[in-house]
Write a protein that holds these residues in place. Structure first.
Motif, PDB file in Angstrom:
ATOM      1  N   LEU A 205     -18.143 -10.938 -38.008  1.00  0.00           N
ATOM      2  CA  LEU A 205     -19.051  -9.790 -38.029  1.00  0.00           C
ATOM      3  C   LEU A 205     -19.868  -9.651 -36.744  1.00  0.00           C
ATOM      4  CD1 LEU A 205     -20.393  -9.938 -41.706  1.00  0.00           C
ATOM      5  CD2 LEU A 205     -18.739  -8.330 -40.736  1.00  0.00           C
ATOM      6  N   ALA A 206     -20.015 -10.746 -35.996  1.00  0.00           N
ATOM      7  CA  ALA A 206     -20.807 -10.691 -34.765  1.00  0.00           C
ATOM      8  C   ALA A 206     -20.014 -10.180 -33.567  1.00  0.00           C
ATOM      9  CB  ALA A 206     -21.374 -12.074 -34.448  1.00  0.00           C
ATOM     10  N   VAL A 207     -18.710  -9.993 -33.715  1.00  0.00           N
ATOM     11  CA  VAL A 207     -17.869  -9.622 -32.573  1.00  0.00           C
ATOM     12  C   VAL A 207     -18.311  -8.319 -31.902  1.00  0.00           C
ATOM     13  CG1 VAL A 207     -15.537  -8.828 -31.960  1.00  0.00           C
ATOM     14  CG2 VAL A 207     -15.862 -10.997 -33.157  1.00  0.00           C
ATOM     15  N   PRO A 208     -18.619  -7.242 -32.635  1.00  0.00           N
ATOM     16  CA  PRO A 208     -19.074  -6.028 -31.940  1.00  0.00           C
ATOM     17  C   PRO A 208     -20.306  -6.263 -31.072  1.00  0.00           C
ATOM     18  CG  PRO A 208     -18.462  -5.497 -34.190  1.00  0.00           C
ATOM     19  CD  PRO A 208     -18.441  -6.996 -34.084  1.00  0.00           C
ATOM     20  N   ARG A 209     -21.215  -7.113 -31.529  1.00  0.00           N
ATOM     21  CA  ARG A 209     -22.408  -7.403 -30.723  1.00  0.00           C
ATOM     22  C   ARG A 209     -22.055  -8.218 -29.484  1.00  0.00           C
ATOM     23  NH1 ARG A 209     -24.278  -8.506 -35.876  1.00  0.00           N
ATOM     24  NH2 ARG A 209     -24.403 -10.752 -35.487  1.00  0.00           N
ATOM     25  N   VAL A 210     -21.104  -9.137 -29.618  1.00  0.00           N
ATOM     26  CA  VAL A 210     -20.661  -9.919 -28.458  1.00  0.00           C
ATOM     27  C   VAL A 210     -20.041  -9.002 -27.409  1.00  0.00           C
ATOM     28  CG1 VAL A 210     -19.004 -11.660 -27.675  1.00  0.00           C
ATOM     29  CG2 VAL A 210     -20.339 -12.062 -29.753  1.00  0.00           C
ATOM     30  N   ILE A 211     -19.181  -8.095 -27.851  1.00  0.00           N
ATOM     31  CA  ILE A 211     -18.545  -7.162 -26.919  1.00  0.00           C
ATOM     32  C   ILE A 211     -19.589  -6.252 -26.277  1.00  0.00           C
ATOM     33  CG2 ILE A 211     -16.939  -5.221 -26.730  1.00  0.00           C
ATOM     34  CD1 ILE A 211     -15.265  -6.542 -28.933  1.00  0.00           C
ATOM     35  N   ALA A 212     -20.505  -5.741 -27.083  1.00  0.00           N
ATOM     36  CA  ALA A 212     -21.544  -4.851 -26.560  1.00  0.00           C
ATOM     37  C   ALA A 212     -22.387  -5.555 -25.506  1.00  0.00           C
ATOM     38  CB  ALA A 212     -22.424  -4.350 -27.701  1.00  0.00           C
ATOM     39  N   ALA A 213     -22.747  -6.802 -25.767  1.00  0.00           N
ATOM     40  CA  ALA A 213     -23.550  -7.550 -24.799  1.00  0.00           C
ATOM     41  C   ALA A 213     -22.783  -7.763 -23.501  1.00  0.00           C
ATOM     42  CB  ALA A 213     -23.972  -8.892 -25.397  1.00  0.00           C
ATOM     43  N   GLY A 214     -21.483  -8.045 -23.615  1.00  0.00           N
ATOM     44  CA  GLY A 214     -20.667  -8.216 -22.417  1.00  0.00           C
ATOM     45  C   GLY A 214     -20.577  -6.940 -21.601  1.00  0.00           C
ATOM     46  N   LEU A 215     -20.398  -5.819 -22.271  1.00  0.00           N
ATOM     47  CA  LEU A 215     -20.339  -4.536 -21.571  1.00  0.00           C
ATOM     48  C   LEU A 215     -21.665  -4.233 -20.873  1.00  0.00           C
ATOM     49  CD1 LEU A 215     -18.443  -2.402 -24.248  1.00  0.00           C
ATOM     50  CD2 LEU A 215     -17.541  -3.191 -22.052  1.00  0.00           C
ATOM     51  N   GLU A 216     -22.755  -4.499 -21.550  1.00  0.00           N
ATOM     52  CA  GLU A 216     -24.066  -4.239 -20.949  1.00  0.00           C
ATOM     53  C   GLU A 216     -24.315  -5.121 -19.731  1.00  0.00           C
ATOM     54  OE1 GLU A 216     -26.815  -4.449 -24.384  1.00  0.00           O
ATOM     55  OE2 GLU A 216     -27.291  -2.374 -23.832  1.00  0.00           O
TER      56      GLU A 216
END
Length: 234
Positions: A215-226
């Protein structure tokens, strides 16, 4: 406005379900980054990547892969160049600095849910491996060392689908153990290859969901993009 395309390998035999999964993932990342345009695509589905790139200016390309191997180093850049895309390709999901902690949390939660005592339990990491590139093996074995140092499991071992040590060999005679698949999508490797190898090895422990479904994967990806958007702006 920032743009990003999240790209996975997908399933050549049945590409549509994985394309749909990438659309869901892109929407979940968009929920975290509402001011971004986020699209998902797979390499296996004909036209998927090109469709995702259409009308998107200078996107960040986020490879939803576990390591920097053949597809991310060769196939994906060639496909992007063929599409005439002006892009910046980021390191793959599996290279994100948040991944060791994410895998550790998934493993410990899985052990607790199964009423397993980590000190009496082995953790088996099921990974892809490759006959072409050593990247998957190198990344997985590095993760094994990190988890051995950070977690109380009796042992942490790895097994691969496509190269030694094969998953079935690593799973044999482990005793009390649980298996965590290091795959981004819940496709044939997770649904068929991993359970089949476990069955042949006589492995009876729990097989956890693929790490890419956490469930945390979208947040991990978002943080990487930012992070990369901030570097570009600087």
């Amino acid at each position: 406005m920032h743009n990003a395309v999240i790209v996975a390998h997908g399933s050549p035999g049945t590409p549509q379900p994985q394309d749909a999964a990438m659309a869901v993932l892109a929407a979940s990342v968009s929920d975290v980054l509402p001011n971004w345009t986020i699209r998902g695509a797979t390499l296996a589905s004909p036209g998927s990547l090109e469709s995702a790139l259409h009308g998107v200016d200078s996107p960040l390309i986020y490879p939803f892969f576990m390591s920097q191997g053949y597809f991310t180093s060769d196939i994906l850049p060639r496909r992007l160049s063929s599409a005439g895309c002006n892009y910046l390709q980021l390191p793959p999901f599996g290279a994100d600095p948040a991944i060791p902690a994410l895998v550790a949390e998934a493993a410990m939660t899985g052990a607790r849910t199964a009423n397993l005592i980590p000190e009496e339990t082995s953790l088996l990491l099921a990974a892809h491996g490759s006959e072409v590139s050593p990247a998957s093996r190198i990344a997985t074995l590095a993760l094994v060392e990190q988890l051995l140092a950070a977690l109380p499991f009796k042992a942490v071992v790895a097994g691969f689908i496509e190269e030694p040590p094969y998953l079935g060999e690593s799973a044999r005679d482990l005793g009390r153990a649980l298996c965590l698949p290091l795959f981004t999508l819940t496709a044939s490797h997770v649904l068929d290859d991993v359970p089949d190898a476990m069955l042949r090895a006589g492995f009876t422990g729990p097989i956890l969901p693929a790490i890419g479904s956490h469930l945390a994967v979208p947040r991990v990806i978002a943080a990487g993009l930012e992070r990369y958007a901030t570097r570009i702006a600087a």
